[in-house]
Design an enzyme around this catalytic site. Structure first.
Site, PDB file in Angstrom:
ATOM      1  N   PRO A  13      66.224  47.233  83.022  1.00 60.42           N
ATOM      2  CG  PRO A  13      67.854  48.842  82.655  1.00 60.42           C
ATOM      3  CD  PRO A  13      67.651  47.361  82.711  1.00 60.42           C
ATOM      4  CG  ASN A  14      63.712  52.362  82.531  1.00 62.94           C
ATOM      5  OD1 ASN A  14      63.379  52.981  83.535  1.00 62.94           O
ATOM      6  ND2 ASN A  14      64.886  52.504  81.965  1.00 62.94           N
ATOM      7  NE  ARG A  21      60.818  52.494  78.799  1.00 57.74           N
ATOM      8  CZ  ARG A  21      61.705  51.572  78.433  1.00 57.74           C
ATOM      9  NH1 ARG A  21      61.453  50.297  78.552  1.00 57.74           N
ATOM     10  NH2 ARG A  21      62.860  51.951  77.944  1.00 57.74           N
ATOM     11  CG  ASN A  77      64.086  43.236  76.748  1.00 56.53           C
ATOM     12  OD1 ASN A  77      65.081  43.947  76.564  1.00 56.53           O
ATOM     13  ND2 ASN A  77      62.868  43.614  76.394  1.00 56.53           N
ATOM     14  CB  ALA A  80      69.014  50.977  78.831  1.00 58.41           C
ATOM     15  CG  HIS A  83      71.720  49.625  73.834  1.00 55.63           C
ATOM     16  ND1 HIS A  83      71.545  48.750  72.799  1.00 55.63           N
ATOM     17  CD2 HIS A  83      70.460  49.960  74.250  1.00 55.63           C
ATOM     18  CE1 HIS A  83      70.241  48.575  72.581  1.00 55.63           C
ATOM     19  NE2 HIS A  83      69.574  49.294  73.452  1.00 55.63           N
ATOM     20  CG  ASP A  90      82.751  40.177  81.093  1.00 57.16           C
ATOM     21  OD1 ASP A  90      82.882  39.955  79.876  1.00 57.16           O
ATOM     22  OD2 ASP A  90      83.452  40.988  81.719  1.00 57.16           O
ATOM     23  CD  GLU A 101      70.468  40.854  72.429  1.00 56.73           C
ATOM     24  OE1 GLU A 101      71.373  40.152  71.904  1.00 56.73           O
ATOM     25  OE2 GLU A 101      70.493  42.099  72.445  1.00 56.73           O
ATOM     26  CB  ILE A 104      59.432  44.913  73.245  1.00 54.15           C
ATOM     27  CG1 ILE A 104      59.427  43.994  74.475  1.00 54.15           C
ATOM     28  CG2 ILE A 104      58.013  45.274  72.808  1.00 54.15           C
ATOM     29  CD1 ILE A 104      59.009  44.683  75.761  1.00 54.15           C
ATOM     30  CB  SER A 105      61.274  48.448  70.058  1.00 52.60           C
ATOM     31  OG  SER A 105      62.563  48.547  70.646  1.00 52.60           O
ATOM     32  NE  ARG A 110      63.313  52.603  69.860  1.00 53.59           N
ATOM     33  CZ  ARG A 110      63.184  52.421  71.177  1.00 53.59           C
ATOM     34  NH1 ARG A 110      63.184  51.196  71.684  1.00 53.59           N
ATOM     35  NH2 ARG A 110      63.043  53.474  71.978  1.00 53.59           N
ATOM     36  NE  ARG A 114      66.494  53.507  71.792  1.00 58.24           N
ATOM     37  CZ  ARG A 114      66.326  53.677  73.111  1.00 58.24           C
ATOM     38  NH1 ARG A 114      66.557  52.691  73.949  1.00 58.24           N
ATOM     39  NH2 ARG A 114      65.905  54.836  73.592  1.00 58.24           N
TER      40      ARG A 114
HETATM   41  C1  DQA Z   1      64.382  47.336  74.543  1.00 59.27           C
HETATM   42  C2  DQA Z   1      65.150  48.262  73.595  1.00 59.27           C
HETATM   43  C3  DQA Z   1      66.214  49.033  74.352  1.00 59.27           C
HETATM   44  O1  DQA Z   1      66.943  49.875  73.463  1.00 59.27           O
HETATM   45  C4  DQA Z   1      65.571  49.894  75.413  1.00 59.27           C
HETATM   46  O2  DQA Z   1      66.570  50.564  76.164  1.00 59.27           O
HETATM   47  C5  DQA Z   1      64.624  49.172  76.283  1.00 59.27           C
HETATM   48  C6  DQA Z   1      63.814  48.087  75.725  1.00 59.27           C
HETATM   49  C7  DQA Z   1      63.215  46.628  73.828  1.00 59.27           C
HETATM   50  O3  DQA Z   1      62.667  45.691  74.427  1.00 59.27           O
HETATM   51  O4  DQA Z   1      62.812  47.014  72.725  1.00 59.27           O
HETATM   52  O5  DQA Z   1      64.452  49.530  77.437  1.00 59.27           O
HETATM   53  O6  DQA Z   1      65.276  46.320  74.994  1.00 59.27           O
END
Ligand code: DQA
Length: 149
Positions: A13-14, A21, A77, A80, A83, A90, A101, A104-105, A110, A114
């Site tokens: 997501p996102n 973002r 990736n 969210a 977490h 599963d 896995e 990016i950050s 953080r 996370r």
């Molecule tokens: C993320 C880190 C996650 O904590 C966050 O919710 C994301 C992106 C990252 O790529 O750094 O959406 O997976």
């Protein structure tokens, strides 16, 4: 039988908002840029890339199920869902190939929520804090594991 050279690159997501973002955290590259660079690395490594993003947990699980019977590995990736999602853990646990896995950050630098990822329990490797370059590193490692299988 040699391992499949199809690799699923899955994004949670996102990540469709990549580039817009919080660029101070996630950088200026868009998801389309990430897809293009994964495809370039895929050509170099003779991997066929199936690239997907969804904001819906069930869609990600559906792609994991699809990959299970046709792929040689997954780069994910989970964003969210890393977490929160026992369901994604599963689904990945039902796969016999390596899972990489990517974050990016650097999630460990953080917020405390996370720091734990359910997915790490089944990942062959975890890459965090290398920016969008992390996807390429994960694909290279996966290709090595597929070649060695
Ligand atoms: C993320 C880190 C996650 O904590 C966050 O919710 C994301 C992106 C990252 O790529 O750094 O959406 O997976």
């Amino acid at each position: 039988m040699p391992a499949s050279r199809i690799v699923y690159v899955l994004n949670g997501p996102n990540l469709n908002l990549l580039g817009q973002r919080q660029p101070q955290i996630y950088g200026h590259e868009t998801l389309a840029d990430v897809e293009a660079s994964c495809r370039r690395v895929g050509v170099e490594l003779s991997l066929e890339i199936a690239f997907h993003q969804s904001n819906a947990e069930h869609e990600i699980i559906g792609w994991i199920h699809e990959a299970r019977t046709r792929a040689g590995g997954i780069v994910i990736n989970p964003a969210a869902y890393s977490h929160t999602s026992v369901a994604i853990l599963d689904a990945l646990s039902a796969c016999e190939f390596p899972v990489m896995e990517v974050h990016i950050s650097n999630i460990h630098r953080r917020e405390a929520f996370r720091h734990h990822s359910y997915v790490s329990a089944v990942a062959a490797g975890v890459i965090a804090g290398f920016g969008t370059e992390g996807y390429g590193y994960a694909l290279r490692r996966l290709a090595m594991l597929i070649d060695a299988a």
